[in-house]
Enzyme design. Structure first.
Site, short mmCIF file in Angstrom:
data_model
loop_
_atom_site.label_atom_id
_atom_site.label_comp_id
_atom_site.label_asym_id
_atom_site.label_seq_id
_atom_site.Cartn_x
_atom_site.Cartn_y
_atom_site.Cartn_z
N CYS A 222 5.52 -35.17 16.23
CA CYS A 222 6.64 -35.32 17.16
C CYS A 222 6.97 -34.00 17.84
CB CYS A 222 7.84 -35.91 16.46
SG CYS A 222 7.54 -37.62 15.96
N GLU B 158 11.02 -40.34 17.68
CA GLU B 158 10.91 -39.42 18.82
C GLU B 158 9.88 -39.90 19.83
OE1 GLU B 158 10.77 -38.73 15.55
OE2 GLU B 158 11.13 -36.61 15.15
N HIS C 153 6.96 -43.11 15.46
CA HIS C 153 8.14 -42.38 15.03
C HIS C 153 9.22 -42.48 16.11
CE1 HIS C 153 6.04 -39.49 11.94
NE2 HIS C 153 5.76 -40.77 11.73
N CYS D 70 8.53 -34.04 12.80
CA CYS D 70 7.28 -33.69 12.10
C CYS D 70 6.35 -32.97 13.08
CB CYS D 70 6.63 -34.97 11.57
SG CYS D 70 5.92 -36.02 12.85
ZN LIG Z 1 7.43 -37.58 13.70
#
Ligand SMILES: [Zn+2]
Length: 169
Positions: free
Chosen positions: A106, A75, A73, A103
């Protein structure tokens, strides 16, 4: 008689807010970073880690499809780059700028990295862990709680995601 106008409903106006508005410029950089994801069919999410003085220490975009990694992801990619730049895992005093609400994974990575502020754009009602579905980063049971600034350029961030899903469906 008035001519008939068939207007789509407009989103609610976003009121000026000095705290939120000062993060608009870095959020535009994160939106540009997010755009890089679409070349590999990845959902456009972009993130930056800014140092205490505002310099960009790390940047990342969603690369889940690009490298076949479920944890890639935006991040996480930005945190990894920033930690390499700083030379250690602690990102104390740093700010995360991200186009979509983090999410749970993250949000966890942000807490573990000791980032002190998270600024995000669009809310993720289905999976967001910064106030929507969960509120991991402001959970008082955890010993590190970054400041959370939501809704920065949210309409722009949401429009970028919507445009992607409109063409990849
Ligand atoms: Zn994430």
């Amino acid at each position: 008689m008035q001519p008939h106008l068939d207007l789509a409903p407009l989103p609610a106006p976003v009121r000026p807010d000095p705290v939120r508005d000062r993060w608009a410029a870095p959020m535009r950089l994160a939106i540009a970073e997010a755009a890089l994801a679409t070349a590999t069919g990845d959902v456009p999410v972009g993130a930056l880690v800014l140092g205490p003085d505002g310099t960009v220490l790390g940047r990342g975009h969603n690369e889940r499809e690009a490298i076949g990694d479920p944890t890639a992801h935006a991040e996480v990619q930005a945190i990894r780059e920033a930690a390499r730049a700083v030379g250690e895992w602690r990102l104390t005093g740093c700010t995360m700028i991200v186009t979509l609400e983090p999410c749970t994974m993250c949000a966890g990575a942000i807490v573990l990295s000791r980032i002190d502020r998270v600024v995000y754009g669009a809310r993720d009602e289905k999976a967001g862990a910064a106030g929507s579905l969960f509120d991991v980063m402001r959970d008082r049971r955890l010993n590190h709680r970054p400041e959370v600034v939501p809704d920065v350029l949210a309409p722009d961030c949401a429009a970028q995601l919507r445009a992607f899903f409109d063409t990849h469906r």
